[in-house]
Design an enzyme around this catalytic site. Structure first.
Site, mmCIF file in Angstrom:
data_model
loop_
_atom_site.group_PDB
_atom_site.id
_atom_site.type_symbol
_atom_site.label_atom_id
_atom_site.label_comp_id
_atom_site.label_asym_id
_atom_site.label_seq_id
_atom_site.Cartn_x
_atom_site.Cartn_y
_atom_site.Cartn_z
ATOM 1 N N ARG A 48 0.830 -1.207 0.000
ATOM 2 C CA ARG A 48 0.000 0.000 0.000
ATOM 3 C C ARG A 48 0.863 1.256 0.000
ATOM 4 O O ARG A 48 0.455 2.311 -0.475
ATOM 5 C CB ARG A 48 -0.974 -0.011 1.196
ATOM 6 C CG ARG A 48 -1.861 1.224 1.248
ATOM 7 C CD ARG A 48 -3.093 1.099 2.137
ATOM 8 N NE ARG A 48 -2.908 0.269 3.298
ATOM 9 C CZ ARG A 48 -2.196 0.611 4.377
ATOM 10 N NH1 ARG A 48 -1.616 1.787 4.440
ATOM 11 N NH2 ARG A 48 -2.079 -0.222 5.384
ATOM 12 N N TYR A 101 -15.385 16.421 -14.999
ATOM 13 C CA TYR A 101 -15.849 15.041 -14.962
ATOM 14 C C TYR A 101 -16.924 14.908 -13.872
ATOM 15 O O TYR A 101 -16.784 15.451 -12.774
ATOM 16 C CB TYR A 101 -14.650 14.132 -14.676
ATOM 17 C CG TYR A 101 -14.983 12.670 -14.648
ATOM 18 C CD1 TYR A 101 -15.299 11.988 -15.814
ATOM 19 C CD2 TYR A 101 -14.996 11.964 -13.451
ATOM 20 C CE1 TYR A 101 -15.616 10.648 -15.793
ATOM 21 C CE2 TYR A 101 -15.307 10.609 -13.423
ATOM 22 C CZ TYR A 101 -15.620 9.962 -14.596
ATOM 23 O OH TYR A 101 -15.933 8.635 -14.568
ATOM 24 N N ASP A 173 -6.520 18.498 -14.246
ATOM 25 C CA ASP A 173 -6.850 17.125 -14.639
ATOM 26 C C ASP A 173 -6.586 17.042 -16.132
ATOM 27 O O ASP A 173 -7.335 17.597 -16.941
ATOM 28 C CB ASP A 173 -8.322 16.823 -14.303
ATOM 29 C CG ASP A 173 -8.736 15.404 -14.704
ATOM 30 O OD1 ASP A 173 -8.076 14.809 -15.581
ATOM 31 O OD2 ASP A 173 -9.726 14.906 -14.147
ATOM 32 N N LYS A 198 -7.982 5.900 -19.039
ATOM 33 C CA LYS A 198 -8.426 6.357 -20.353
ATOM 34 C C LYS A 198 -7.298 6.210 -21.373
ATOM 35 O O LYS A 198 -6.902 5.106 -21.669
ATOM 36 C CB LYS A 198 -8.926 7.802 -20.247
ATOM 37 C CG LYS A 198 -9.916 8.025 -19.088
ATOM 38 C CD LYS A 198 -11.244 7.341 -19.301
ATOM 39 C CE LYS A 198 -12.151 7.390 -18.073
ATOM 40 N NZ LYS A 198 -12.327 8.718 -17.476
HETATM 41 C C1 PLP Z 1 -12.668 9.163 -16.259
HETATM 42 C C2 PLP Z 1 -12.208 10.456 -15.726
HETATM 43 C C3 PLP Z 1 -11.929 10.600 -14.354
HETATM 44 C C4 PLP Z 1 -12.106 9.458 -13.374
HETATM 45 O O1 PLP Z 1 -11.236 8.410 -13.659
HETATM 46 P P1 PLP Z 1 -11.517 6.888 -13.192
HETATM 47 O O2 PLP Z 1 -10.243 6.210 -13.574
HETATM 48 O O3 PLP Z 1 -12.712 6.422 -13.954
HETATM 49 O O4 PLP Z 1 -11.747 6.937 -11.732
HETATM 50 C C5 PLP Z 1 -11.482 11.831 -13.910
HETATM 51 N N1 PLP Z 1 -11.335 12.872 -14.753
HETATM 52 C C6 PLP Z 1 -11.607 12.768 -16.073
HETATM 53 C C7 PLP Z 1 -11.429 13.948 -16.938
HETATM 54 C C8 PLP Z 1 -12.057 11.562 -16.607
HETATM 55 O O5 PLP Z 1 -12.334 11.462 -17.908
#
Ligand code: PLP
Length: 385
Positions: A48, A101, A173, A198
Protein backbone atom coordinates in the site's frame (compact mmCIF):
# COMPACT_ATOMS: atom_id res chain seq x y z
CA UNK A 1 5.77 -27.01 3.75
CA UNK A 2 5.52 -23.26 4.16
CA UNK A 3 9.09 -22.43 3.23
CA UNK A 4 9.25 -20.16 0.21
CA UNK A 5 11.88 -20.78 -2.45
CA UNK A 6 13.81 -17.81 -3.77
CA UNK A 7 13.35 -16.51 -7.32
CA UNK A 8 15.28 -18.73 -9.79
CA UNK A 9 18.73 -17.37 -10.62
CA UNK A 10 19.44 -16.17 -14.14
CA UNK A 11 22.41 -14.30 -15.66
CA UNK A 12 20.01 -12.78 -18.19
CA UNK A 13 17.26 -10.32 -17.24
CA UNK A 14 13.59 -10.28 -18.12
CA UNK A 15 12.79 -7.85 -20.94
CA UNK A 16 9.14 -7.52 -19.93
CA UNK A 17 8.60 -5.93 -16.52
CA UNK A 18 8.05 -8.70 -13.95
CA UNK A 19 4.74 -8.54 -12.13
CA UNK A 20 5.43 -8.39 -8.39
CA UNK A 21 2.24 -9.02 -6.39
CA UNK A 22 3.97 -9.40 -3.02
CA UNK A 23 2.34 -7.31 -0.30
CA UNK A 24 5.24 -7.47 2.12
CA UNK A 25 8.99 -7.24 1.74
CA UNK A 26 11.41 -9.08 3.98
CA UNK A 27 14.26 -7.09 5.54
CA UNK A 28 17.58 -8.54 6.74
CA UNK A 29 17.77 -6.92 10.17
CA UNK A 30 16.20 -4.12 12.23
CA UNK A 31 19.25 -2.02 11.30
CA UNK A 32 18.48 -2.58 7.62
CA UNK A 33 14.89 -1.46 8.26
CA UNK A 34 16.16 1.67 10.02
CA UNK A 35 18.32 2.46 6.97
CA UNK A 36 15.31 2.06 4.72
CA UNK A 37 12.82 4.08 6.80
CA UNK A 38 15.38 6.82 7.38
CA UNK A 39 16.14 7.10 3.67
CA UNK A 40 19.75 5.83 3.67
CA UNK A 41 18.86 2.89 1.41
CA UNK A 42 15.97 2.29 -0.95
CA UNK A 43 13.55 -0.50 -0.39
CA UNK A 44 9.90 -1.48 -0.30
CA UNK A 45 8.15 -2.61 2.86
CA UNK A 46 4.37 -2.84 2.30
CA UNK A 47 2.54 -2.68 -1.03
CA UNK A 48 0.00 0.00 0.00
CA UNK A 49 3.01 2.28 0.60
CA UNK A 50 4.65 1.45 -2.72
CA UNK A 51 5.75 -1.45 -4.89
CA UNK A 52 7.96 -1.98 -7.95
CA UNK A 53 5.14 -2.04 -10.52
CA UNK A 54 3.74 1.30 -9.32
CA UNK A 55 7.22 2.76 -9.35
CA UNK A 56 7.97 1.62 -12.91
CA UNK A 57 4.68 3.00 -14.24
CA UNK A 58 4.83 6.27 -12.30
CA UNK A 59 8.35 7.00 -13.62
CA UNK A 60 7.11 6.37 -17.19
CA UNK A 61 4.20 8.85 -16.78
CA UNK A 62 6.55 11.30 -15.01
CA UNK A 63 8.71 11.28 -18.14
CA UNK A 64 5.71 12.10 -20.35
CA UNK A 65 4.52 14.92 -18.07
CA UNK A 66 7.94 16.36 -17.19
CA UNK A 67 7.13 15.48 -13.56
CA UNK A 68 8.99 13.92 -10.65
CA UNK A 69 7.76 11.55 -7.99
CA UNK A 70 4.28 10.91 -9.42
CA UNK A 71 2.06 8.57 -7.42
CA UNK A 72 -0.16 5.75 -8.75
CA UNK A 73 -3.73 5.57 -7.41
CA UNK A 74 -6.37 2.90 -7.85
CA UNK A 75 -8.44 5.15 -10.15
CA UNK A 76 -8.64 8.61 -11.60
CA UNK A 77 -11.11 9.47 -8.85
CA UNK A 78 -8.60 8.11 -6.32
CA UNK A 79 -6.18 10.68 -7.72
CA UNK A 80 -8.72 13.53 -7.52
CA UNK A 81 -9.72 12.44 -4.00
CA UNK A 82 -6.17 12.07 -2.67
CA UNK A 83 -5.20 15.46 -4.07
CA UNK A 84 -8.20 17.37 -2.69
CA UNK A 85 -8.26 15.60 0.70
CA UNK A 86 -4.51 16.15 1.13
CA UNK A 87 -4.27 19.80 0.09
CA UNK A 88 -7.49 21.21 1.60
CA UNK A 89 -8.89 21.63 5.09
CA UNK A 90 -12.10 22.90 6.70
CA UNK A 91 -12.67 26.57 5.86
CA UNK A 92 -10.92 26.41 2.50
CA UNK A 93 -12.56 27.53 -0.73
CA UNK A 94 -12.09 25.96 -4.18
CA UNK A 95 -12.77 27.38 -7.62
CA UNK A 96 -13.50 24.68 -10.18
CA UNK A 97 -14.50 24.39 -13.82
CA UNK A 98 -18.26 23.98 -14.21
CA UNK A 99 -17.96 21.12 -16.72
CA UNK A 100 -15.56 18.83 -14.87
CA UNK A 101 -15.85 15.04 -14.96
CA UNK A 102 -19.16 14.12 -13.29
CA UNK A 103 -17.72 12.43 -10.21
CA UNK A 104 -15.27 15.30 -9.62
CA UNK A 105 -18.24 17.68 -9.67
CA UNK A 106 -20.04 15.41 -7.21
CA UNK A 107 -17.06 15.24 -4.84
CA UNK A 108 -16.84 19.03 -4.75
CA UNK A 109 -20.62 19.56 -4.54
CA UNK A 110 -21.76 16.76 -2.24
CA UNK A 111 -18.82 15.32 -0.35
CA UNK A 112 -16.25 18.01 0.45
CA UNK A 113 -18.88 20.39 1.95
CA UNK A 114 -19.33 17.76 4.71
CA UNK A 115 -15.72 18.50 5.66
CA UNK A 116 -16.20 22.28 5.54
CA UNK A 117 -14.76 22.81 2.06
CA UNK A 118 -16.78 25.00 -0.28
CA UNK A 119 -16.53 25.27 -4.07
CA UNK A 120 -17.56 27.89 -6.60
CA UNK A 121 -18.07 26.51 -10.10
CA UNK A 122 -17.37 28.76 -13.04
CA UNK A 123 -16.77 28.77 -16.78
CA UNK A 124 -13.03 28.20 -17.38
CA UNK A 125 -13.25 29.65 -20.90
CA UNK A 126 -14.21 33.01 -19.38
CA UNK A 127 -11.25 34.60 -17.56
CA UNK A 128 -13.35 37.42 -16.08
CA UNK A 129 -15.89 35.04 -14.59
CA UNK A 130 -13.02 32.97 -13.25
CA UNK A 131 -11.40 35.97 -11.59
CA UNK A 132 -14.74 37.00 -10.07
CA UNK A 133 -15.11 33.55 -8.48
CA UNK A 134 -11.80 33.82 -6.60
CA UNK A 135 -11.99 34.78 -2.91
CA UNK A 136 -9.41 35.64 -0.26
CA UNK A 137 -9.87 32.12 1.19
CA UNK A 138 -9.53 30.35 -2.20
CA UNK A 139 -6.81 27.72 -1.74
CA UNK A 140 -7.10 25.62 -4.86
CA UNK A 141 -8.25 25.77 -8.46
CA UNK A 142 -9.26 22.56 -10.29
CA UNK A 143 -9.66 22.62 -14.06
CA UNK A 144 -9.71 20.34 -17.07
CA UNK A 145 -8.14 21.81 -20.21
CA UNK A 146 -10.75 20.45 -22.63
CA UNK A 147 -14.29 19.99 -21.34
CA UNK A 148 -16.55 16.97 -21.67
CA UNK A 149 -18.55 16.61 -23.88
CA UNK A 150 -18.61 20.01 -25.62
CA UNK A 151 -14.79 20.15 -25.99
CA UNK A 152 -14.50 23.77 -24.86
CA UNK A 153 -10.89 24.87 -24.26
CA UNK A 154 -10.12 26.55 -20.91
CA UNK A 155 -8.29 29.88 -20.85
CA UNK A 156 -5.29 28.24 -19.19
CA UNK A 157 -2.97 31.24 -19.63
CA UNK A 158 -5.32 33.56 -17.73
CA UNK A 159 -6.22 30.96 -15.08
CA UNK A 160 -2.56 30.15 -14.44
CA UNK A 161 -1.66 33.84 -14.13
CA UNK A 162 -4.55 34.47 -11.71
CA UNK A 163 -3.62 31.47 -9.54
CA UNK A 164 0.09 32.38 -9.53
CA UNK A 165 -0.54 36.00 -8.59
CA UNK A 166 -2.55 34.95 -5.52
CA UNK A 167 -0.53 31.92 -4.47
CA UNK A 168 -3.44 29.55 -5.20
CA UNK A 169 -2.59 25.90 -5.95
CA UNK A 170 -3.45 25.12 -9.57
CA UNK A 171 -4.54 21.51 -10.16
CA UNK A 172 -5.02 20.34 -13.76
CA UNK A 173 -6.85 17.12 -14.64
CA UNK A 174 -5.02 16.35 -17.88
CA UNK A 175 -6.94 13.18 -18.79
CA UNK A 176 -8.54 14.47 -22.02
CA UNK A 177 -5.61 16.46 -23.38
CA UNK A 178 -2.81 14.07 -22.32
CA UNK A 179 0.83 15.20 -22.25
CA UNK A 180 0.92 14.65 -26.02
CA UNK A 181 -1.15 17.82 -26.49
CA UNK A 182 -0.53 19.80 -23.26
CA UNK A 183 1.96 19.47 -20.40
CA UNK A 184 0.53 21.43 -17.46
CA UNK A 185 3.88 21.67 -15.61
CA UNK A 186 5.46 23.43 -18.61
CA UNK A 187 2.74 26.10 -18.29
CA UNK A 188 2.89 26.68 -14.52
CA UNK A 189 0.50 24.13 -13.00
CA UNK A 190 1.22 22.91 -9.45
CA UNK A 191 -0.43 19.48 -9.59
CA UNK A 192 -1.27 17.20 -12.53
CA UNK A 193 -3.92 14.48 -12.33
CA UNK A 194 -4.70 11.65 -14.74
CA UNK A 195 -7.32 9.02 -15.10
CA UNK A 196 -4.77 6.54 -16.49
CA UNK A 197 -7.81 4.34 -17.20
CA UNK A 198 -8.43 6.36 -20.35
CA UNK A 199 -5.88 7.19 -23.05
CA UNK A 200 -2.67 6.43 -21.17
CA UNK A 201 -3.51 2.76 -20.48
CA UNK A 202 -5.79 2.73 -23.51
CA UNK A 203 -7.35 -0.75 -23.54
CA UNK A 204 -10.35 -0.49 -21.18
CA UNK A 205 -8.95 -3.27 -19.01
CA UNK A 206 -7.63 -1.33 -16.02
CA UNK A 207 -8.81 1.44 -13.70
CA UNK A 208 -5.90 3.61 -12.54
CA UNK A 209 -4.99 7.13 -11.54
CA UNK A 210 -1.86 9.25 -11.32
CA UNK A 211 -1.03 12.45 -9.50
CA UNK A 212 2.18 14.48 -9.51
CA UNK A 213 2.97 17.67 -7.61
CA UNK A 214 5.72 20.18 -8.27
CA UNK A 215 6.15 21.18 -4.61
CA UNK A 216 7.71 18.31 -2.58
CA UNK A 217 5.54 19.32 0.40
CA UNK A 218 2.38 18.89 -1.71
CA UNK A 219 3.74 15.57 -2.94
CA UNK A 220 4.37 14.36 0.61
CA UNK A 221 0.86 15.33 1.74
CA UNK A 222 -0.79 13.61 -1.25
CA UNK A 223 1.32 10.49 -0.78
CA UNK A 224 0.49 10.25 2.94
CA UNK A 225 -3.21 10.81 2.29
CA UNK A 226 -3.27 8.16 -0.46
CA UNK A 227 -1.46 5.60 1.71
CA UNK A 228 -3.56 6.36 4.80
CA UNK A 229 -6.94 6.25 3.04
CA UNK A 230 -5.88 3.29 0.90
CA UNK A 231 -6.18 5.02 -2.49
CA UNK A 232 -3.01 3.46 -3.90
CA UNK A 233 -2.91 1.11 -6.91
CA UNK A 234 -2.43 -2.65 -7.14
CA UNK A 235 0.65 -4.25 -8.76
CA UNK A 236 -1.38 -6.04 -11.43
CA UNK A 237 -3.20 -2.87 -12.45
CA UNK A 238 0.09 -0.98 -12.69
CA UNK A 239 1.62 -3.80 -14.71
CA UNK A 240 -1.29 -3.69 -17.18
CA UNK A 241 -1.18 0.09 -17.28
CA UNK A 242 2.53 0.03 -18.11
CA UNK A 243 1.94 -2.43 -20.93
CA UNK A 244 -0.73 -0.14 -22.39
CA UNK A 245 1.39 2.98 -21.95
CA UNK A 246 4.14 1.75 -24.28
CA UNK A 247 1.87 2.32 -27.28
CA UNK A 248 0.23 5.50 -25.96
CA UNK A 249 2.01 7.96 -28.24
CA UNK A 250 1.39 5.86 -31.36
CA UNK A 251 -2.25 5.34 -30.43
CA UNK A 252 -2.81 9.00 -29.62
CA UNK A 253 -1.27 10.29 -32.83
CA UNK A 254 -3.26 7.87 -34.98
CA UNK A 255 -6.51 8.44 -33.08
CA UNK A 256 -6.06 12.21 -33.36
CA UNK A 257 -5.45 12.01 -37.10
CA UNK A 258 -8.61 9.89 -37.37
CA UNK A 259 -10.58 12.30 -35.18
CA UNK A 260 -9.68 15.28 -37.36
CA UNK A 261 -10.71 13.41 -40.52
CA UNK A 262 -13.89 12.05 -38.95
CA UNK A 263 -14.90 15.53 -37.75
CA UNK A 264 -14.48 16.93 -41.26
CA UNK A 265 -16.37 14.00 -42.79
CA UNK A 266 -19.24 14.34 -40.28
CA UNK A 267 -19.52 18.05 -41.05
CA UNK A 268 -20.20 17.16 -44.70
CA UNK A 269 -22.91 14.57 -43.93
CA UNK A 270 -26.58 15.34 -44.46
CA UNK A 271 -28.40 15.11 -41.13
CA UNK A 272 -25.43 16.26 -39.01
CA UNK A 273 -26.33 19.69 -37.64
CA UNK A 274 -23.16 20.50 -35.68
CA UNK A 275 -19.62 19.17 -35.26
CA UNK A 276 -17.29 20.08 -32.41
CA UNK A 277 -13.55 19.52 -32.80
CA UNK A 278 -11.05 21.96 -31.25
CA UNK A 279 -8.90 22.63 -34.32
CA UNK A 280 -11.81 23.16 -36.72
CA UNK A 281 -12.31 26.79 -37.79
CA UNK A 282 -15.97 26.64 -36.65
CA UNK A 283 -15.08 25.63 -33.06
CA UNK A 284 -15.82 28.44 -30.57
CA UNK A 285 -12.33 28.18 -28.98
CA UNK A 286 -10.48 27.49 -32.21
CA UNK A 287 -7.86 30.23 -31.74
CA UNK A 288 -7.16 29.28 -28.12
CA UNK A 289 -6.92 25.60 -29.01
CA UNK A 290 -4.34 26.44 -31.62
CA UNK A 291 -2.25 28.54 -29.25
CA UNK A 292 -2.53 26.19 -26.26
CA UNK A 293 -2.41 22.77 -27.87
CA UNK A 294 -0.05 23.60 -30.71
CA UNK A 295 -2.46 22.43 -33.40
CA UNK A 296 -3.28 19.18 -31.61
CA UNK A 297 -6.98 18.54 -31.33
CA UNK A 298 -6.99 15.22 -29.47
CA UNK A 299 -9.06 12.13 -30.14
CA UNK A 300 -12.51 13.37 -29.07
CA UNK A 301 -15.16 14.57 -31.50
CA UNK A 302 -18.69 15.62 -30.62
CA UNK A 303 -21.54 16.11 -33.06
CA UNK A 304 -25.28 16.52 -33.23
CA UNK A 305 -27.95 14.98 -35.41
CA UNK A 306 -31.42 16.43 -35.85
CA UNK A 307 -34.47 14.92 -34.18
CA UNK A 308 -35.51 13.17 -31.00
CA UNK A 309 -35.02 9.82 -29.25
CA UNK A 310 -36.32 7.76 -32.20
CA UNK A 311 -33.53 9.19 -34.36
CA UNK A 312 -30.81 8.72 -31.71
CA UNK A 313 -31.95 5.13 -31.13
CA UNK A 314 -31.83 4.52 -34.88
CA UNK A 315 -28.35 6.04 -35.13
CA UNK A 316 -26.88 3.90 -32.32
CA UNK A 317 -28.57 0.72 -33.58
CA UNK A 318 -27.16 1.32 -37.08
CA UNK A 319 -23.63 2.04 -35.79
CA UNK A 320 -23.32 -1.61 -34.78
CA UNK A 321 -19.53 -1.84 -34.99
CA UNK A 322 -18.97 1.25 -32.85
CA UNK A 323 -19.14 0.31 -29.15
CA UNK A 324 -21.90 2.36 -27.49
CA UNK A 325 -20.25 2.78 -24.10
CA UNK A 326 -19.75 5.79 -21.83
CA UNK A 327 -15.97 5.69 -21.73
CA UNK A 328 -13.11 7.26 -23.61
CA UNK A 329 -9.56 6.58 -24.63
CA UNK A 330 -9.99 2.96 -25.70
CA UNK A 331 -7.88 1.75 -28.61
CA UNK A 332 -11.14 1.29 -30.54
CA UNK A 333 -13.76 3.93 -31.26
CA UNK A 334 -16.50 4.29 -28.66
CA UNK A 335 -19.67 6.34 -28.82
CA UNK A 336 -21.42 8.01 -25.91
CA UNK A 337 -24.74 9.82 -25.72
CA UNK A 338 -24.51 12.33 -22.84
CA UNK A 339 -28.32 12.90 -22.50
CA UNK A 340 -28.83 9.22 -21.59
CA UNK A 341 -25.53 8.66 -19.72
CA UNK A 342 -23.06 11.18 -18.24
CA UNK A 343 -25.54 14.11 -18.30
CA UNK A 344 -28.78 12.26 -17.60
CA UNK A 345 -29.12 13.74 -14.11
CA UNK A 346 -29.39 17.27 -15.56
CA UNK A 347 -32.72 18.73 -16.63
CA UNK A 348 -33.31 19.21 -20.34
CA UNK A 349 -32.94 22.99 -19.82
CA UNK A 350 -29.63 22.58 -17.98
CA UNK A 351 -28.37 20.37 -20.80
CA UNK A 352 -29.56 22.87 -23.39
CA UNK A 353 -27.62 25.65 -21.63
CA UNK A 354 -24.46 23.55 -22.12
CA UNK A 355 -25.37 22.96 -25.77
CA UNK A 356 -26.34 19.30 -25.29
CA UNK A 357 -29.50 18.35 -27.18
CA UNK A 358 -31.10 14.89 -27.53
CA UNK A 359 -29.16 14.46 -30.81
CA UNK A 360 -25.78 15.16 -29.17
CA UNK A 361 -23.12 12.41 -29.35
CA UNK A 362 -19.51 12.24 -28.21
CA UNK A 363 -17.04 10.00 -30.00
CA UNK A 364 -13.78 8.77 -28.52
CA UNK A 365 -11.99 8.01 -31.76
CA UNK A 366 -9.74 4.96 -31.93
CA UNK A 367 -7.08 3.69 -34.29
CA UNK A 368 -9.19 1.83 -36.87
CA UNK A 369 -8.65 2.49 -40.59
CA UNK A 370 -10.24 5.91 -41.15
CA UNK A 371 -12.11 4.91 -44.33
CA UNK A 372 -13.91 2.22 -42.36
CA UNK A 373 -14.88 4.65 -39.59
CA UNK A 374 -16.19 7.27 -41.98
CA UNK A 375 -18.19 4.64 -43.86
CA UNK A 376 -19.75 3.30 -40.65
CA UNK A 377 -20.67 6.76 -39.36
CA UNK A 378 -22.11 7.77 -42.76
CA UNK A 379 -24.28 4.65 -42.76
CA UNK A 380 -25.52 5.27 -39.22
CA UNK A 381 -26.23 8.96 -39.87
CA UNK A 382 -28.13 7.89 -42.99
CA UNK A 383 -30.18 5.41 -40.97
CA UNK A 384 -31.26 8.21 -38.61
CA UNK A 385 -32.47 10.59 -41.34
C1 PLP B 1 -12.67 9.16 -16.26
C2 PLP B 1 -12.21 10.46 -15.73
C3 PLP B 1 -11.93 10.60 -14.35
C4 PLP B 1 -12.11 9.46 -13.37
O1 PLP B 1 -11.24 8.41 -13.66
P1 PLP B 1 -11.52 6.89 -13.19
O2 PLP B 1 -10.24 6.21 -13.57
O3 PLP B 1 -12.71 6.42 -13.95
O4 PLP B 1 -11.75 6.94 -11.73
C5 PLP B 1 -11.48 11.83 -13.91
N1 PLP B 1 -11.34 12.87 -14.75
C6 PLP B 1 -11.61 12.77 -16.07
C7 PLP B 1 -11.43 13.95 -16.94
C8 PLP B 1 -12.06 11.56 -16.61
O5 PLP B 1 -12.33 11.46 -17.91
Amino acid sequence: MVRRNGWPESRSRALGTPLQPSVVYVADTPDALDDQYEGRTKGFSYAREGHPNAEVLARAIDALEGAEGGIMLSSGMGAVGACLMALLQAGDHVVAGNQLYGRSLRMLKEDLPRFGIETTFTDPTDAEAFEAALRPDTKLVLVEVVSNPTLRVADMAAITALAKARGITLVVDNTFTTPRAYRPFDHGADVVIHSVTKLLAGHSDVTLGYVAARDPEHRRKIYDCAVTFGFTASPFDCWLGERGLYSFELRFDRAEENARALADALARMEGVTRVLYPTRADHPDHARAKALLGGRGGNMVSFEIAGGRDRTNAFVAAAKNIAFAPTLGDIGTTLSHPPSSSHRALSEEARASLGISEGFFRVSVGVEPIELLIEEFAEAVGAAL
